[in-house]
Design a protein around this motif. Structure first.
Motif, PDB file in Angstrom:
ATOM      1  N   GLY A  27       0.838  -1.196   0.000  1.00 57.57           N
ATOM      2  CA  GLY A  27       0.000   0.000   0.000  1.00 57.57           C
ATOM      3  C   GLY A  27       0.866   1.236   0.000  1.00 57.57           C
ATOM      4  N   THR A  28       0.235   2.395  -0.047  1.00 52.08           N
ATOM      5  CA  THR A  28       0.972   3.661  -0.004  1.00 52.08           C
ATOM      6  C   THR A  28       1.125   4.067   1.451  1.00 52.08           C
ATOM      7  OG1 THR A  28       0.032   4.273  -2.135  1.00 52.08           O
ATOM      8  CG2 THR A  28       1.062   6.025  -0.830  1.00 52.08           C
ATOM      9  N   PHE A  29       2.299   3.786   2.000  1.00 54.67           N
ATOM     10  CA  PHE A  29       2.537   3.954   3.433  1.00 54.67           C
ATOM     11  C   PHE A  29       2.228   5.373   3.898  1.00 54.67           C
ATOM     12  CE2 PHE A  29       4.177   3.140   7.499  1.00 54.67           C
ATOM     13  CZ  PHE A  29       5.120   4.094   7.848  1.00 54.67           C
ATOM     14  N   SER A  30       2.576   6.360   3.085  1.00 58.02           N
ATOM     15  CA  SER A  30       2.424   7.754   3.504  1.00 58.02           C
ATOM     16  C   SER A  30       0.959   8.188   3.620  1.00 58.02           C
ATOM     17  CB  SER A  30       3.165   8.677   2.545  1.00 58.02           C
ATOM     18  OG  SER A  30       2.649   8.552   1.238  1.00 58.02           O
ATOM     19  N   LEU A  31       0.039   7.352   3.206  1.00 51.61           N
ATOM     20  CA  LEU A  31      -1.383   7.677   3.344  1.00 51.61           C
ATOM     21  C   LEU A  31      -1.948   7.246   4.697  1.00 51.61           C
ATOM     22  CD1 LEU A  31      -2.859   6.724  -0.148  1.00 51.61           C
ATOM     23  CD2 LEU A  31      -2.191   8.995   0.697  1.00 51.61           C
ATOM     24  N   TYR A  32      -1.180   6.448   5.443  1.00 55.02           N
ATOM     25  CA  TYR A  32      -1.719   5.842   6.658  1.00 55.02           C
ATOM     26  C   TYR A  32      -1.219   6.529   7.923  1.00 55.02           C
ATOM     27  CZ  TYR A  32      -3.164   1.946   3.705  1.00 55.02           C
ATOM     28  OH  TYR A  32      -3.758   1.167   2.741  1.00 55.02           O
ATOM     29  N   ASP A  33      -2.165   6.835   8.803  1.00 55.45           N
ATOM     30  CA  ASP A  33      -1.802   7.054  10.198  1.00 55.45           C
ATOM     31  C   ASP A  33      -1.424   5.699  10.772  1.00 55.45           C
ATOM     32  OD1 ASP A  33      -4.585   9.325  10.886  1.00 55.45           O
ATOM     33  OD2 ASP A  33      -2.585   9.735  10.060  1.00 55.45           O
ATOM     34  N   SER A  52       0.773  10.511  12.975  1.00 53.45           N
ATOM     35  CA  SER A  52       0.019  10.887  11.783  1.00 53.45           C
ATOM     36  C   SER A  52       0.751  10.463  10.514  1.00 53.45           C
ATOM     37  CB  SER A  52      -0.210  12.391  11.774  1.00 53.45           C
ATOM     38  OG  SER A  52       1.035  13.072  11.684  1.00 53.45           O
ATOM     39  N   TRP A  53       0.019  10.503   9.389  1.00 57.00           N
ATOM     40  CA  TRP A  53       0.596  10.075   8.122  1.00 57.00           C
ATOM     41  C   TRP A  53       1.851  10.878   7.761  1.00 57.00           C
ATOM     42  CZ3 TRP A  53       1.049  13.639   4.223  1.00 57.00           C
ATOM     43  CH2 TRP A  53       0.326  14.826   4.394  1.00 57.00           C
ATOM     44  N   SER A  54       1.875  12.151   8.162  1.00 53.82           N
ATOM     45  CA  SER A  54       2.996  13.023   7.830  1.00 53.82           C
ATOM     46  C   SER A  54       4.124  12.942   8.846  1.00 53.82           C
ATOM     47  CB  SER A  54       2.522  14.463   7.739  1.00 53.82           C
ATOM     48  OG  SER A  54       2.061  14.895   9.014  1.00 53.82           O
ATOM     49  N   GLY A  55       3.824  12.405  10.011  1.00 55.96           N
ATOM     50  CA  GLY A  55       4.808  12.394  11.090  1.00 55.96           C
ATOM     51  C   GLY A  55       4.782  13.649  11.939  1.00 55.96           C
ATOM     52  N   ASP A  56       3.903  14.592  11.605  1.00 54.43           N
ATOM     53  CA  ASP A  56       3.869  15.866  12.326  1.00 54.43           C
ATOM     54  C   ASP A  56       3.207  15.765  13.691  1.00 54.43           C
ATOM     55  OD1 ASP A  56       3.308  17.965   9.369  1.00 54.43           O
ATOM     56  OD2 ASP A  56       5.122  17.066  10.229  1.00 54.43           O
ATOM     57  N   SER A  57       2.409  14.750  13.880  1.00 55.48           N
ATOM     58  CA  SER A  57       1.645  14.632  15.116  1.00 55.48           C
ATOM     59  C   SER A  57       1.816  13.253  15.716  1.00 55.48           C
ATOM     60  CB  SER A  57       0.163  14.887  14.829  1.00 55.48           C
ATOM     61  OG  SER A  57      -0.618  14.718  15.983  1.00 55.48           O
ATOM     62  N   THR A  58       2.045  13.226  17.008  1.00 49.86           N
ATOM     63  CA  THR A  58       2.148  11.954  17.730  1.00 49.86           C
ATOM     64  C   THR A  58       1.239  11.973  18.957  1.00 49.86           C
ATOM     65  OG1 THR A  58       4.080  12.773  18.942  1.00 49.86           O
ATOM     66  CG2 THR A  58       4.493  11.380  17.008  1.00 49.86           C
ATOM     67  N   TYR A  59       0.931  10.774  19.408  1.00 53.81           N
ATOM     68  CA  TYR A  59       0.063  10.583  20.578  1.00 53.81           C
ATOM     69  C   TYR A  59       0.633   9.447  21.409  1.00 53.81           C
ATOM     70  CZ  TYR A  59      -3.721   8.111  22.977  1.00 53.81           C
ATOM     71  OH  TYR A  59      -4.469   7.441  23.896  1.00 53.81           O
ATOM     72  N   TYR A  60       0.585   9.615  22.724  1.00 54.08           N
ATOM     73  CA  TYR A  60       1.062   8.572  23.633  1.00 54.08           C
ATOM     74  C   TYR A  60       0.091   8.431  24.805  1.00 54.08           C
ATOM     75  CZ  TYR A  60       5.430   9.500  21.182  1.00 54.08           C
ATOM     76  OH  TYR A  60       6.380   9.681  20.215  1.00 54.08           O
ATOM     77  N   VAL A  61      -0.074   7.219  25.255  1.00 58.54           N
ATOM     78  CA  VAL A  61      -0.837   7.034  26.485  1.00 58.54           C
ATOM     79  C   VAL A  61       0.038   7.469  27.657  1.00 58.54           C
ATOM     80  CG1 VAL A  61      -2.243   5.181  25.549  1.00 58.54           C
ATOM     81  CG2 VAL A  61      -0.097   4.626  26.708  1.00 58.54           C
ATOM     82  N   TYR A  94       3.591  -6.655  21.094  1.00 59.31           N
ATOM     83  CA  TYR A  94       3.400  -5.328  20.538  1.00 59.31           C
ATOM     84  C   TYR A  94       2.992  -5.434  19.076  1.00 59.31           C
ATOM     85  CZ  TYR A  94       5.169  -3.016  24.683  1.00 59.31           C
ATOM     86  OH  TYR A  94       5.320  -2.531  25.959  1.00 59.31           O
ATOM     87  N   TYR A  95       1.995  -4.641  18.715  1.00 57.44           N
ATOM     88  CA  TYR A  95       1.435  -4.676  17.372  1.00 57.44           C
ATOM     89  C   TYR A  95       1.434  -3.284  16.752  1.00 57.44           C
ATOM     90  CZ  TYR A  95      -0.556  -9.094  19.007  1.00 57.44           C
ATOM     91  OH  TYR A  95      -0.728 -10.354  19.520  1.00 57.44           O
ATOM     92  N   CYS A  96       1.723  -3.210  15.457  1.00 57.70           N
ATOM     93  CA  CYS A  96       1.499  -1.972  14.730  1.00 57.70           C
ATOM     94  C   CYS A  96       0.222  -2.123  13.906  1.00 57.70           C
ATOM     95  CB  CYS A  96       2.680  -1.603  13.849  1.00 57.70           C
ATOM     96  SG  CYS A  96       3.045  -2.770  12.532  1.00 57.70           S
ATOM     97  N   ALA A  97      -0.370  -0.980  13.578  1.00 57.49           N
ATOM     98  CA  ALA A  97      -1.625  -0.981  12.845  1.00 57.49           C
ATOM     99  C   ALA A  97      -1.711   0.274  11.992  1.00 57.49           C
ATOM    100  CB  ALA A  97      -2.805  -1.056  13.814  1.00 57.49           C
ATOM    101  N   ALA A  98      -2.500   0.208  10.927  1.00 60.88           N
ATOM    102  CA  ALA A  98      -2.612   1.305   9.969  1.00 60.88           C
ATOM    103  C   ALA A  98      -4.073   1.697   9.766  1.00 60.88           C
ATOM    104  CB  ALA A  98      -2.002   0.886   8.633  1.00 60.88           C
ATOM    105  N   LYS A  99      -4.300   3.015   9.639  1.00 59.66           N
ATOM    106  CA  LYS A  99      -5.651   3.513   9.382  1.00 59.66           C
ATOM    107  C   LYS A  99      -5.576   4.731   8.487  1.00 59.66           C
ATOM    108  CE  LYS A  99      -6.013   6.477  13.511  1.00 59.66           C
ATOM    109  NZ  LYS A  99      -6.342   7.758  12.841  1.00 59.66           N
ATOM    110  N   ARG A 100      -6.719   5.078   7.883  1.00 55.93           N
ATOM    111  CA  ARG A 100      -6.763   6.219   6.973  1.00 55.93           C
ATOM    112  C   ARG A 100      -7.878   7.194   7.297  1.00 55.93           C
ATOM    113  NH1 ARG A 100      -6.846   3.271   1.265  1.00 55.93           N
ATOM    114  NH2 ARG A 100      -8.092   1.837   2.519  1.00 55.93           N
ATOM    115  N   ASP A 101      -8.351   7.235   8.554  1.00 54.23           N
ATOM    116  CA  ASP A 101      -9.467   8.136   8.812  1.00 54.23           C
ATOM    117  C   ASP A 101      -9.041   9.561   9.104  1.00 54.23           C
ATOM    118  OD1 ASP A 101     -10.245   7.119  12.256  1.00 54.23           O
ATOM    119  OD2 ASP A 101      -8.425   7.878  11.328  1.00 54.23           O
ATOM    120  N   TYR A 102      -7.768   9.776   9.439  1.00 50.24           N
ATOM    121  CA  TYR A 102      -7.195  11.114   9.640  1.00 50.24           C
ATOM    122  C   TYR A 102      -7.953  11.943  10.672  1.00 50.24           C
ATOM    123  CZ  TYR A 102      -5.363   9.659   5.126  1.00 50.24           C
ATOM    124  OH  TYR A 102      -4.801   8.953   4.109  1.00 50.24           O
ATOM    125  N   ARG A 103      -8.534  11.269  11.667  1.00 43.87           N
ATOM    126  CA  ARG A 103      -9.313  12.003  12.671  1.00 43.87           C
ATOM    127  C   ARG A 103      -8.431  12.566  13.778  1.00 43.87           C
ATOM    128  NH1 ARG A 103     -14.227   7.658  13.757  1.00 43.87           N
ATOM    129  NH2 ARG A 103     -14.987   7.530  11.624  1.00 43.87           N
TER     130      ARG A 103
END
Length: 125
Positions: A27-33, A52-61, A94-103
Protein backbone atom coordinates in the motif's frame (compact mmCIF):
# COMPACT_ATOMS: atom_id res chain seq x y z
CA UNK A 1 -2.94 -6.56 0.05
CA UNK A 2 -1.42 -4.38 2.74
CA UNK A 3 0.93 -6.23 5.06
CA UNK A 4 2.57 -5.07 8.27
CA UNK A 5 5.55 -6.87 9.76
CA UNK A 6 6.94 -6.00 13.17
CA UNK A 7 10.42 -6.81 14.39
CA UNK A 8 12.80 -5.89 17.19
CA UNK A 9 11.17 -7.53 20.17
CA UNK A 10 13.10 -9.53 22.72
CA UNK A 11 14.15 -9.90 26.32
CA UNK A 12 15.56 -6.88 28.13
CA UNK A 13 16.25 -5.98 31.74
CA UNK A 14 14.26 -3.29 33.49
CA UNK A 15 15.68 0.12 32.65
CA UNK A 16 16.85 -1.03 29.25
CA UNK A 17 15.78 -0.07 25.75
CA UNK A 18 14.39 -1.68 22.63
CA UNK A 19 13.43 -0.32 19.24
CA UNK A 20 10.58 -1.96 17.39
CA UNK A 21 10.13 -1.57 13.66
CA UNK A 22 7.08 -2.10 11.51
CA UNK A 23 7.49 -2.35 7.75
CA UNK A 24 4.42 -1.82 5.60
CA UNK A 25 4.07 -3.25 2.11
CA UNK A 26 1.34 -3.52 -0.50
CA UNK A 27 0.00 0.00 0.00
CA UNK A 28 0.97 3.66 0.00
CA UNK A 29 2.54 3.95 3.43
CA UNK A 30 2.42 7.75 3.50
CA UNK A 31 -1.38 7.68 3.34
CA UNK A 32 -1.72 5.84 6.66
CA UNK A 33 -1.80 7.05 10.20
CA UNK A 34 0.00 4.43 12.26
CA UNK A 35 -0.63 3.11 15.73
CA UNK A 36 1.19 0.91 18.20
CA UNK A 37 -0.71 -1.35 20.56
CA UNK A 38 0.23 -3.99 23.08
CA UNK A 39 -1.42 -6.97 24.68
CA UNK A 40 -0.24 -8.64 27.84
CA UNK A 41 -1.25 -12.22 28.68
CA UNK A 42 -4.82 -12.33 29.91
CA UNK A 43 -5.43 -8.68 29.17
CA UNK A 44 -7.13 -6.71 26.42
CA UNK A 45 -5.17 -5.05 23.67
CA UNK A 46 -4.35 -1.47 24.60
CA UNK A 47 -3.04 1.57 22.81
CA UNK A 48 0.54 2.67 23.25
CA UNK A 49 0.42 5.61 20.86
CA UNK A 50 0.25 6.72 17.26
CA UNK A 51 1.66 8.98 14.59
CA UNK A 52 0.02 10.89 11.78
CA UNK A 53 0.60 10.07 8.12
CA UNK A 54 3.00 13.02 7.83
CA UNK A 55 4.81 12.39 11.09
CA UNK A 56 3.87 15.87 12.33
CA UNK A 57 1.64 14.63 15.12
CA UNK A 58 2.15 11.95 17.73
CA UNK A 59 0.06 10.58 20.58
CA UNK A 60 1.06 8.57 23.63
CA UNK A 61 -0.84 7.03 26.48
CA UNK A 62 0.11 8.38 29.88
CA UNK A 63 1.85 5.21 31.00
CA UNK A 64 4.54 5.53 28.30
CA UNK A 65 4.89 9.30 27.93
CA UNK A 66 8.48 10.39 28.31
CA UNK A 67 9.75 6.81 27.84
CA UNK A 68 8.49 5.77 24.39
CA UNK A 69 8.92 7.60 21.09
CA UNK A 70 7.10 6.88 17.84
CA UNK A 71 8.61 7.97 14.55
CA UNK A 72 8.28 7.07 10.90
CA UNK A 73 10.29 7.07 7.70
CA UNK A 74 7.95 7.31 4.75
CA UNK A 75 10.77 6.66 2.31
CA UNK A 76 11.42 3.31 4.02
CA UNK A 77 7.73 2.47 4.63
CA UNK A 78 8.60 1.98 8.28
CA UNK A 79 7.27 3.12 11.62
CA UNK A 80 9.33 2.80 14.78
CA UNK A 81 8.65 2.49 18.48
CA UNK A 82 11.65 3.44 20.59
CA UNK A 83 11.16 2.17 24.12
CA UNK A 84 13.44 3.45 26.88
CA UNK A 85 13.42 2.99 30.64
CA UNK A 86 11.48 -0.21 30.21
CA UNK A 87 9.54 -1.64 33.12
CA UNK A 88 8.33 -5.18 33.80
CA UNK A 89 4.78 -3.95 33.23
CA UNK A 90 5.70 -3.14 29.63
CA UNK A 91 5.93 -6.87 28.96
CA UNK A 92 3.48 -7.70 26.16
CA UNK A 93 3.09 -8.54 22.53
CA UNK A 94 3.40 -5.33 20.54
CA UNK A 95 1.44 -4.68 17.37
CA UNK A 96 1.50 -1.97 14.73
CA UNK A 97 -1.62 -0.98 12.85
CA UNK A 98 -2.61 1.31 9.97
CA UNK A 99 -5.65 3.51 9.38
CA UNK A 100 -6.76 6.22 6.97
CA UNK A 101 -9.47 8.14 8.81
CA UNK A 102 -7.20 11.11 9.64
CA UNK A 103 -9.31 12.00 12.67
CA UNK A 104 -6.33 12.60 14.90
CA UNK A 105 -7.50 9.81 17.18
CA UNK A 106 -5.21 6.85 17.67
CA UNK A 107 -6.31 4.92 20.73
CA UNK A 108 -9.15 2.73 19.43
CA UNK A 109 -8.50 -0.63 17.80
CA UNK A 110 -11.71 -0.39 15.76
CA UNK A 111 -10.32 2.54 13.76
CA UNK A 112 -7.52 0.49 12.22
CA UNK A 113 -7.79 -1.40 8.94
CA UNK A 114 -4.60 -3.40 8.96
CA UNK A 115 -2.57 -5.12 11.67
CA UNK A 116 0.78 -6.79 12.01
CA UNK A 117 1.32 -10.18 13.59
CA UNK A 118 3.02 -8.80 16.68
CA UNK A 119 6.42 -9.02 18.29
CA UNK A 120 7.03 -10.10 21.87
CA UNK A 121 8.69 -7.85 24.42
CA UNK A 122 9.70 -9.22 27.80
CA UNK A 123 11.13 -6.97 30.49
CA UNK A 124 12.75 -8.74 33.42
CA UNK A 125 13.02 -7.20 36.86
Amino acid sequence: QVQLVESGGGLVQAGGSLRLSCVVSGGTFSLYDMGWFRQAPGKERESVGGISWSGDSTYYVDSVKGRFTISRDNAQNTVYLQMDSLKPEDTADYYCAAKRDYRGTYGYTRLYEYWGQGTQVTVSS
